[in-house]
Structure formats: structure tokens, C-alpha cells
Design an enzyme around this catalytic site. Structure first.
Site, PDB file in Angstrom:
ATOM      1  N   GLY A  69      64.559 -16.769   8.821  1.00  0.00           N
ATOM      2  CA  GLY A  69      64.139 -18.065   8.141  1.00  0.00           C
ATOM      3  C   GLY A  69      64.886 -18.075   6.561  1.00  0.00           C
ATOM      4  N   GLY A 122      64.372 -20.138   2.950  1.00  0.00           N
ATOM      5  CA  GLY A 122      63.632 -21.152   2.006  1.00  0.00           C
ATOM      6  C   GLY A 122      63.983 -20.930   0.611  1.00  0.00           C
ATOM      7  N   GLY A 123      63.244 -21.974   0.097  1.00  0.00           N
ATOM      8  CA  GLY A 123      63.871 -22.111  -1.545  1.00  0.00           C
ATOM      9  C   GLY A 123      62.844 -20.510  -2.216  1.00  0.00           C
ATOM     10  N   TYR A 124      62.043 -19.986  -1.437  1.00  0.00           N
ATOM     11  CA  TYR A 124      61.476 -18.667  -2.105  1.00  0.00           C
ATOM     12  C   TYR A 124      62.309 -17.671  -1.659  1.00  0.00           C
ATOM     13  CZ  TYR A 124      58.103 -15.042  -2.535  1.00  0.00           C
ATOM     14  OH  TYR A 124      57.278 -13.957  -2.662  1.00  0.00           O
ATOM     15  N   GLY A 125      63.043 -17.540  -0.565  1.00  0.00           N
ATOM     16  CA  GLY A 125      63.771 -16.599  -0.338  1.00  0.00           C
ATOM     17  C   GLY A 125      63.934 -16.311   1.133  1.00  0.00           C
ATOM     18  N   VAL A 164      63.633 -15.027   4.925  1.00  0.00           N
ATOM     19  CA  VAL A 164      62.498 -14.409   6.036  1.00  0.00           C
ATOM     20  C   VAL A 164      62.990 -13.577   6.965  1.00  0.00           C
ATOM     21  CG1 VAL A 164      60.206 -14.507   7.318  1.00  0.00           C
ATOM     22  CG2 VAL A 164      60.868 -16.388   5.473  1.00  0.00           C
ATOM     23  N   LYS A 177      58.861 -11.780   3.841  1.00  0.00           N
ATOM     24  CA  LYS A 177      59.294 -12.800   3.156  1.00  0.00           C
ATOM     25  C   LYS A 177      59.752 -12.114   1.626  1.00  0.00           C
ATOM     26  CE  LYS A 177      58.108 -17.580   2.740  1.00  0.00           C
ATOM     27  NZ  LYS A 177      57.238 -18.611   2.831  1.00  0.00           N
ATOM     28  N   ASP A 221      52.724 -28.104  -0.011  1.00  0.00           N
ATOM     29  CA  ASP A 221      53.902 -27.955   0.857  1.00  0.00           C
ATOM     30  C   ASP A 221      53.958 -28.055   2.338  1.00  0.00           C
ATOM     31  OD1 ASP A 221      56.750 -28.301   0.761  1.00  0.00           O
ATOM     32  OD2 ASP A 221      57.107 -26.121   0.670  1.00  0.00           O
TER      33      ASP A 221
END
Ligand SMILES: *[C@@H]1O[C@H](CO)[C@@H](O)[C@H](O)[C@H]1NC(C)=O
Ligand SMILES: *[C@@H]1O[C@H](CO)[C@@H](O)[C@H](O)[C@H]1NC(C)=O
Ligand SMILES: *[C@@H]1O[C@H](CO)[C@@H](O)[C@H](O)[C@H]1NC(C)=O
Ligand SMILES: *[C@@H]1O[C@H](CO)[C@@H](O)[C@H](O)[C@H]1NC(C)=O
Ligand SMILES: *[C@@H]1O[C@H](CO)[C@@H](O)[C@H](O)[C@H]1NC(C)=O
Length: 942
Positions: free
Chosen positions: A622, A624-627, A629, A643, A739
Site C-alpha cells: 500500500g 499513502g500520504g503517510y508513507g 505499507v 507502515k 479519515d
């Protein structure tokens, strides 16, 4: 890669000399090894003594001086192995810990004798070996320890006499040999211990006389000799000059002669001379106003009860029972007392020759008087008025009234067992307490409640804390009499921390283990029985496996020393790889931060890298904006999702750890469980349980080949709602997800929905995957376009209803199979339009099977309410959960049609639009009215 290894090797050799030069003195390392060898350690507390260096690797119980000595080595300052179930013996090599100040083995089962080599430890200040099975006699070599201020050898099987050499321990303040088998004459030389404050020799077999020279102990506050056998010896008259004396306890000592005159002792508070053979009358001179306890029972005293026993405002206990006192009892003893609040007075005059009571017979509340066995009990008048002559005595105790009102709802605490409401905190606040087993060895009172608040302020002010931070969980009197307590110490609510940090824990523990509390005349010496911190505390370790400040300093110095070489090396060899050098050196110097939380693992960078095949693209599941996965497999075979925060998503380490701490407390079957984290080398990673069935988004978008049936979709909706409800209602502080979206709802192997990405409020991406729609964005608004509550978007006012909206959008996706924004169109708006103009079932995902019309109508109605523009029109998350439960309940299997039947009977799917035409051609608003009635009905019955 090869360059990197080369460089690491290089750095390693750079640091090597620094680390090795600054280590614990080899003789002391050997001594500690010998100490461990002689001990039996069934609970493996000393396991980490087999590796590393004592001072640098933080061996359990070993505390060193902060700086190296002149010889270039670290020295052990304290050896503290209290209450560790240790048995075995004390190794003579203890004598080689030449700089030792504190030696503490209390509350173990160590046997054998005290090695005379301890006498070599010239720096020793505190030697506490109490509560073991030590036997043999005291080595006279201990007398050489002239810096010793505390010697606690009580509660062992030691025997023999006290060596006269002990008179050399000029700094001795606390001398506890009680509860052993010592015998013989007390050496008069002890009178040279001018700093002596507490002399506890009770429960031994001492005999001979009481040395009259003891009067010279001008600082002596407690003299406790109970249960010894001074055959008929008298109390020297000179003891009247012990002007600092607070407590004199000579119970059951076979003493003869007369009572000393206590009027010369201005601070005397507690006198116990019971069970002796004292004769003569009681001196009638005025006593200190601080007296709480006078026990002269079971002697051969005669004469009158002196008036001096009256007007003692703090008196709690007066016992003169089993003597030969005569005359009348002055009632003034129990009058003129300020027995307010929780004070009590117990007067025992049983079995004397008392003939009358002079003065007012009535006694105040909270006074208990016993007169049984006196001639005055033949007086019918006295017997009638009071119950003085009953065996229980007259007067009643009123309640302690010491319950602490707590006005907090039970739900204020997280479910985690370690958290407790702070009983006396100014606000509802939960925290993890330190539990302390504590005992007053020789208190100067007999009844605790009047002194509880004094005690609390005594402890908290010594610890530099607020009064509410201490709580006396329970207390009980034990043989002695000693006062056993279970204390809880809570963190300060000030900085909103729910647990102590490590330095604070160490500070508090050190205060207790080295007796840094100011001396209290009233409370006397204390014993630390145990010191436990069950729950998590935030530790700011500088290294895994306990690399200490020392090592960090060594490394820093190493870096300075090697800096020149390094820079040359860089320019010569790896100038092309500037970036990797920078990352690498930062990695080397950055702290490894960890917190200790039950059930949450603290992974190293290496473990993470190995699990994910060095964060290989093939492991990525995965983004995402966070980083990214990654799917990873831990060494033990557990499959996890890792993550890994992107550089700009990382937060301060402290915030990160605080966040972990928060997340670790959340447990719900519909939340993805946090397994651990990694905070090392500037990296921040969260490790979650792996969800084999991916995200709901995968399923709805067709990435997954299979199609979810209606019933499964309803269960997913309910699961997601339950997870979010838990965050809203059970988390403390409550967590708004912010979110919620189909890609944050994961499915486990049984297709049970689990909500992910909760709580990482600060980590939450400003915008997620669909980065191209960023023009929607206000700074500060977090969430994903298509799911953001329009009200929150406009006002930036986040409420629980914002999550309801986002979840409603997810429901809409479940119903329609369409993403929230597709071809530039907003799903909520489109569905609203469609429902106004066409048949209800037009919007339903054509791929979905197995629904009944009634049922899907209700689900659509609920969904549209969730997606109302105005927050106040939306149901609460609790209502959502209840309605979903009702939808699942009300439609038993008979009405959820199996795929084939449903198409043919109730729903005429061939024409696509007619599902019982008479009822389904409703507009959304019709449904709303209809369903809100059902809804209310539904909630009432729950
Ligand atoms: C002496 O110590 C032992 C062991 O701790 C204990 O069981 C016993 O009750 C103590 N005796 C007295 C008189 O305090
Ligand atoms: C005790 O003190 C008094 C005066 O305070 C003094 O006269 C007496 O000699 C002292 N007794 C002893 C045994 O020193
Ligand atoms: C009595 O006790 C109080 C506090 O416990 C103390 O401040 C005071 O000095 C004591 N007075 C005497 C005469 O010992
Ligand atoms: C008085 O003496 C008797 C007999 O020795 C004893 O049983 C009793 O406990 C004593 N009473 C008190 C109050 O000490
Ligand atoms: C630990 O907590 C104490 C008291 O709350 C605080 O004063 C101190 O600064 C904290 N130390 C660290 C390293 O966070």
C-alpha cells in the site's frame, strides 16, 4: 551497499577504543561476576549480568558513578538487589567493590554469614541486608566502616554479640539489629555513636544491663529494646538526660526498678514499658504535650494515677492495666481533649485497685474507657451510667470517615487494567501508579487516621509532588507494632501525562532505596517492602539493551576523535555518496527510543528491514500520504503490515512515542491491532496485524475478483461503525478518526471489517492517494476528498458527526459499488439526485446479490441520514450501530433471499427498476420520514 559496509566497519573501529577504554574497573566486574555466582536467581533478574559491561550496559541493580575515576574506569556506586527472590550466599568478593556506597540485598532468602570483607568497603554508607536468612555473628571488621550511616541487619538469624569495634562507626545514624538472635551485654561503647538517631535492638536475646553511658546519645530519638531479657536490671537514671528521645519502647524486657522521670524529655511522644517488673509509683511531673501513647500495663506499679495524665491533647492510648494502682480515677484524663474529627482515645485501667472516679462521669464520643476488674465496678451507680465496667469498655468509635469521594464516571479510564482513576486528583484523571509496599518500623502513635494527612504531605513534599499524587490504598498494624501500608504514587496531571517517565521512576525509587526522606519524629524509620510499576511508562532510553548515556558520550567523543579521519575518508572514498554517508552517520548517532508497553513490541530497524526484505517493492502492499505499507514476516513467522513514515510525515520522537502509547491502549475486534513499532535511525514505523483480505476499496473497485454479497456488506458496515464507535466512546481521550474511507477499512481472513489508521491524528495525511484533487484543500482540514464532512470542510470544526458523514459515504460505496468521486462527480450528490428522480434500486450495485428490498431500503435510508449536510441531522455513531444491528436482526435469513430466489420472487430484477412498485417509488424524503419513525422505535427497544 558495499561502500556502506566498508564505512560501518570503519566507524566501528573508530569507536572501538573509546568504548573499551571507558568501562567498569575489571576488578569490580570480576567481583560482580563472583557475587552473581554465589547467588541463586530463580527469577533470572540477573540475566543481563552475563553480557556487556556493568556500568555501560546497565546491569540490573548496578548503579555507577556518572563519571570515570582517575584511573580511567567506571566504579560501582550502588548494588541494589532488593526483593528479587535471591537465595545462595554473599560472596566475599563484595569487598572488592571498593567505591561502593550502597549495598542493598533486603527481602531475599540469602543465607550464610556476612562476609568480613565487607569491612573493606571504606566508602560504604548504607548496608541493608534485612529480611534474609543470614546467620552467624557480626564480623568485627564492619566496625572499620566509619562512613556508614545506616546499618540494617534486622529480620535475619544473626547471633552473637555486638562487636565493640562498632563504636568506630562515627557517622552511624540508623542502627537496626532487631528480630535476630543476638545475645549478651549491650556494649557501652555504642554510646560513642554521637550521631545515632534510631537504635532498634528489639526481639533478640540481649541480657545484662542497660548501659548507663547511653545518656550521651544526645541525638537519639528512638530506643527500642522490646522482647529482650535484662534480668531485673533497672533503667539507668541517666536516661532522663536523653533529651532528644521521642520514643522509648522497652516492652517485655524483664526490667525492674522504678520508672524514669519523663519530664526531662521535651519531645517524648511514645512510651511503652509494659510487661516488665517495674515497681513504685508513677512520677507526677508534667509530660510533653505531644504524647500520644503511654503503656505501663502489666507491671507492679502502685500509688495514684497522676494528674499529669490529664491535659495531654494528643493522647491516643493510655494503658495502666494489670498494676496495683489505687485511689480514684481523675476524669480529667478524658476531658478537655480536642477529640475532633477522627481522633480517638483509648484508656485501659483494668485490673487495678481503683475505688472511684473523680469528676464528671460522662465521657466524650470517641473515648473508650475500661475499668473492669477494679473495686469501683462494685459501685452500682458507675456501672449503670456507663459501660465502663463491661469487657469492651464504654464509649463508641464513630466511623473513620476516611473514604475518598470520587465523582468520575467509570468510563473515564481506559479499559487497560494498569490505569486507575487518581482518587484525590482535582479532575477526573487516569494514570498508571507506582505501587509501594511500605512499613513504618517504629511509629510514634497508636492510631493512624489523625495523622494520615500529615503523612501524605510528609511523603509528597519530600518527593516534590502534589498532595493528590499519593494514595494510601490500605494500611494495617503488624506485630511490633509496625504500620504496614500499600501506597500508590501517581504522575502529575499537570503535563497531562498518564504515566511516569523513566527518569521520574528512577528518581522516586532512588529516594526510597537510599532513605532520602527527611527524618520524621512522628513516623520514625520506614521499610521499603516492594516497588512495582506494572503498567507502561515512557522510557527515554538511549539504547536497546540499555546503552547508557555513558556509551552515547563515548560515541560522541569517538566521533570527535575520528572526525578528521572520517572527513578525509569521505572525501577520498565516498565523495560520490554524500547522501548515504549523511544518512548513515545520523543513523549511528540517533537515539533508539523506546517505551515499555505490555503487548507492544519495540522493533529494531534491522528486524523491520529483514521482515520486509529490505523494504523491497515486491513487499509493498500500500501507499499513502503517510508513507508506504509493506507486508513483512517477522523472525517468528508472524505476518505483519509495516507502515513506514515518509521523511516529511515523521514527527518528534516524543510525540511519536506518546502516540504509540495512546494507540496501544485501544483494543477492539473492529480495529486493526497494533503489534509494535520501530523508532530508530530517524525512522518511524508502525507495525500492525496483517489483513489478508486487503482493503474494502480493493473489493469494491473490482481489484479483487470476488464480489461481496449484501449480507457481508451489512456486516462490514456494522463492523466499521462499531470500531469507530469504540474510538468515540471508549478511547480516552476520545479519538475522531478524521479519515474514514474504503481504503482504511481492512478485511481479515473472515471478511470481518477492521478500521485502520485511527489515532494517528498528527500523522494523518493532509490528502491521500487522490492527490490531484488537492484544490479542495484548506490548510488544517484533514481527510480525503469525497469523504470529508462538508460542514467540517467549511468551518474546520471537527465533531464526531464528521466521522458519521465519512462512514455514510463508505456505506454508499457499499450500496452502489461506486467510489465517492468518479469522473469528477460526487457520489453523495449523484445519489441524492438519483433518488429524487428515479426508483430506489437504480442506485444499488448491480453486481451485489442476496438482498431483500425492505432491507436495502432501510440501509439506504440510514446511509442518506449519515450523509446529511447538516451535522445535527445525522444520527450519532451509536444510533448507526443500533440501526445496523436492527437491520441485521429484523431480517432473518428467510427474508434475506438467497441469490436466485431473490431475483425471481420479491425483486423483479429483470426490469431492473421495479421492486414492488407500490412501495419502492419513494423519494428520499419519504423514506426519511418513514424510517425515522422506525428508527426511533428501534432505538427505544434496544
Ligand atoms: C521476625 O522476622 C520473621 C521473619 O521476617 C517474622 O516472621 C517474625 O514475625 C518476626 N518476629 C517479630 C517478633 O517481629
Ligand atoms: C543529667 O543532666 C543533669 C542536668 O541537666 C545533670 O545534673 C546530671 O548530672 C546528668 N546526669 C548524668 C548521669 O549525666
Ligand atoms: C509537637 O509536635 C509538633 C508536630 O508534630 C512539633 O512541631 C512540635 O515541635 C512538638 N512539640 C514538642 C514540645 O515536642
Ligand atoms: C492482664 O493480665 C492478664 C494475665 O496475665 C492478661 O491475660 C491480660 O491480657 C492482661 N491485660 C492487659 C490489658 O494487658
Ligand atoms: C519526567 O517527568 C518529570 C515530572 O513530570 C519532568 O519534570 C521531567 O522533565 C520529565 N523528564 C523527561 C526526560 O521527560
Amino acid at each position: 551497499m558495499r561502500m556502506r559496509n566498508l564505512f560501518m566497519l570503519f566507524l566501528f573501529f573508530c569507536f572501538l577504543p573509546c568504548v573499551f577504554a571507558w568501562s567498569t574497573h575489571p576488578a569490580q566486574v570480576d567481583a560482580l561476576r563472583a557475587v552473581k555466582k554465589a547467588l541463586v536467581d530463580p527469577k533470572h533478574y540477573l540475566e543481563n549480568w552475563s553480557k556487556g559491561d556493568p556500568c555501560i550496559s546497565n546491569w540490573t541493580g548496578v548503579w555507577c558513578y556518572d563519571t570515570v575515576g582517575f584511573d580511567g574506569f567506571y566504579h560501582v556506586r550502588e548494588l541494589q538487589l532488593l526483593n528479587m527472590n535471591l537465595s545462595g550466599t554473599l560472596a566475599p568478593e563484595l569487598g572488592k567493590l571498593s567505591h561502593l556506597e550502597v549495598l542493598d540485598f533486603m527481602w531475599n532468602q540469602i543465607n550464610g554469614s556476612i562476609p568480613k570483607e565487607i569491612g573493606n568497603l571504606s566508602s560504604l554508607k548504607i548496608l541493608v541486608l534485612n529480611g534474609n536468612l543470614l546467620s552467624g555473628s557480626l564480623p568485627y571488621e564492619l566496625g572499620f566502616l566509619s562512613n556508614m550511616s545506616r546499618l540494617q541487619l534486622d529480620q535475619n538469624n544473626l547471633s552473637g554479640t555486638i562487636p565493640k569495634t562498632f563504636a568506630n562507626m562515627k557517622n552511624m545514624e540508623h542502627f537496626h539489629l532487631d528480630n535476630n538472635s543476638f545475645s549478651g551485654q549491650l556494649p557501652s561503647e555504642l554510646s560513642q555513636l554521637k550521631n545515632l538517631v534510631h537504635l532498634l535492638l528489639d526481639n533478640n536475646n540481649f541480657s545484662g544491663n542497660l548501659p548507663s553511658q547511653f545518656y550521651a546519645l544526645s541525638k537519639l530519638e528512638i530506643l527500642q529494646l522490646d522482647n529482650n531479657h535484662f534480668d531485673g536490671a533497672e533503667i539507668p537514671e541517666s536516661y532522663q538526660n536523653l533529651s532528644s528521645l521521642v520514643k522509648l519502647s522497652l516492652r517485655n524486657c524483664s526490667l525492674g526498678g522504678t520508672l524514669p522521670d519523663f519530664s526531662q524529655m521535651p519531645f517524648i511522644t511514645y512510651i511503652d514499658m509494659s510487661w516488665n517488673m517495674l515497681t513504685g509509683s508513677i512520677p507526677s511531673n508534667k509530660l510533653s504535650a505531644n504524647i500520644t501513647t503511654i503503656d505501663l500495663s502489666n507491671n507492679k506499679l502502685d500509688g495514684l494515677i497522676p494528674e499529669s495524665f490529664s491535659y495531654l491533647p494528643s493522647l491516643q492510648m493510655l494503658s495502666l492495666a494489670n498494676n496495683s494502682l489505687n485511689g480514684s480515677v481523675p476524669a480529667s484524663i478524658w476531658h478537655n481533649k480536642s477529640l475532633s474529627g477522627n481522633a480517638r482515645l483509648s484508656i485501659d485501667l483494668q485490673y487495678n485497685l481503683l475505688s472511684d472516679i473523680s469528676g464528671d462521669l460522662n465521657s466524650p464520643q470517641n473515648v473508650n474507657i475500661r475499668l473492669q476488674g477494679n473495686p469501683l465496678c462494685n459501685n452500682a451507680k458507675i456501672r449503670k451510667i456507663r459501660h465502663f465496667c463491661d469487657s469492651n469498655g464504654g464509649g463508641n468509635w464513630t466511623n473513620d470517615g476516611s473514604t475518598y469521594p470520587v465523582d468520575c464516571p467509570a468510563t473515564a479510564c481506559p479499559l487497560d487494567q494498569y490505569y486507575e482513576l487518581i482518587p484525590q486528583a482535582p479532575t477526573c484523571f487516569c494514570a498508571v501508579p507506582i505501587r509501594i509496599g511500605y512499613r513504618l518500623k517504629s511509629p510514634s502513635f497508636t492510631y493512624f487516621p489523625p495523622y494520615i494527612s500529615d503523612f501524605e504531605s510528609y511523603v509528597t513534599s519530600a518527593l516534590n509532588m502534589e498532595l493528590y499524587q499519593i494514595f494510601i490504598d490500605s494500611y494495617a498494624w503488624e506485630e511490633g507494632p509496625r504500620l504496614r501500608m500499600d501506597l500508590k504514587i501517581f504522575p502529575n496531571t499537570f503535563n497531562n501525562s498518564h504515566s511516569f517517565n523513566e527518569s521520574e521512576v528512577h528518581r522516586i525509587r532512588h529516594m526510597y532505596t537510599t532513605w532520602q526522606f527527611p527524618r520524621s519524629e512522628l513516623f520514625g524509620p520506614y521499610e521499603l517492602l516492594n516497588f512495582t510499576l506494572l503498567g507502561p511508562y515512557i522510557s527515554v532510553n538511549t539504547g536497546k539493551g540499555g546503552i547508557s548515556k555513558v556509551l552515547l558520550v563515548s560515541i560522541l567523543v569517538g566521533v570527535v576523535v575520528c572526525a578528521v579521519v572520517v572527513s578525509v575518508a569521505i572525501t577520498l572514498f565516498i565523495s560520490r555518496k554524500k547522501n548515504s554517508y549523511r544518512r548513515l552517520s545520523r543513523r549511528f548517532l540517533s537515539k533508539h527510543m523506546s517505551i515499555k508497553i505490555a503487548g507492544i513490541k519495540d522493533f529494531t530497524y534491522n528486524e523491520m528491514s529483514q521482515a520486509s526484505n529490505d523494504f523491497d517493492c515486491s513487499a509493498q502492499v500500500g501507499e499513502g500520504g503517510y508513507g508506504n505499507v509493506y507486508k513483512g514476516t517477522l523472525a517468528d513467522g508472524t505476518v505483519v503490515a509495516i507502515k513506514r513514515a515518509k521523511e516529511d510525515s515523521r514527527q518528534g520522537m516524543h510525540e511519536f512515542l506518546t502516540e504509540i502509547h495512546l494507540l496501544s491502549r485501544l483494543h477492539h475486534r473492529n480495529l486493526v491491532a497494533l503489534v509494535g513499532y520501530c523508532c530508530e535511525n530517524d525512522e518511524q514505523m508502525l507495525v500492525y496485524e496483517f489483513m489478508p483480505n486487503g482493503t474494502l476499496e480493493d473489493w469494491l473497485s473490482g481489484k479483487s475478483e470476488k464480489i461481496l454479497g449484501y449480507s457481508t456488506r451489512l456486516h462490514i458496515a456494522l463492523g466499521a461503525a462499531s470500531g469507530v464507535l469504540y474510538l468515540h466512546r471508549e478511547a480516552n481521550p476520545p479519538i475522531f478518526h478524521r479519515d474514514i474511507k474504503a481504503s482504511n477499512i481492512l478485511l481479515d481472513s473472515h471478511l470481518i471489517a477492521k478500521v485502520a489508521d485511527f489515532g494517528i491524528s498528527c500523522l494523518a495525511p493532509v490528502l491521500d492517494d487522490e492527490g490531484d484533487t488537492s484544490q479542495y484543500l484548506f490548510t488544517g482540514v484533514k481527510g480525503t476528498p469525497g469523504y470529508i464532512d462538508p460542514e467540517y470542510f467549511l468551518t474546520q470544526n471537527l465533531t464526531d458527526k464528521s466521522d458519521v458523514y465519512s462512514l455514510g459515504v463508505v456505506f454508499l460505496e457499499l450500496i452502489t459499488g461506486v467510489p465517492p468521486i468518479s469522473h469528477g462527480k460526487n457520489l453523495v450528490r449523484e445519489v441524492n439526485l438519483a433518488l429524487k428522480s428515479g426508483p430506489l434500486l437504480d442506485i444499488v450495485d448491480k453486481r451485489m446479490k442476496g438482498y431483500s428490498c425492505d432491507n436495502v431500503e432501510r440501509f439506504i435510508a440510514l446511509t442518506m441520514r449519515c450523509c446529511e449536510e447538516k451535522p445535527e441531522m445525522r444520527p450519532s455513531m451509536l444510533d448507526v450501530v443500533r440501526e445496523l444491528e436492527n437491520i441485521l436482526k429484523i431480517d432473518p435469513e428467510s427474508t434475506i433471499m438467497s441469490d436466485s430466489i431473490s431475483l425471481q420472487s420479491t425483486c423483479t430484477s429483470t426490469t431492473q427498476s421495479t421492486c414492488r412498485p407500490d412501495t419502492i417509488l419513494k423519494t428520499v424524503s419519504d423514506i426519511r420520514v418513514l424510517k425515522s419513525q422506525n428508527f426511533r422505535h428501534g432505538s427505544d427497544t434496544v
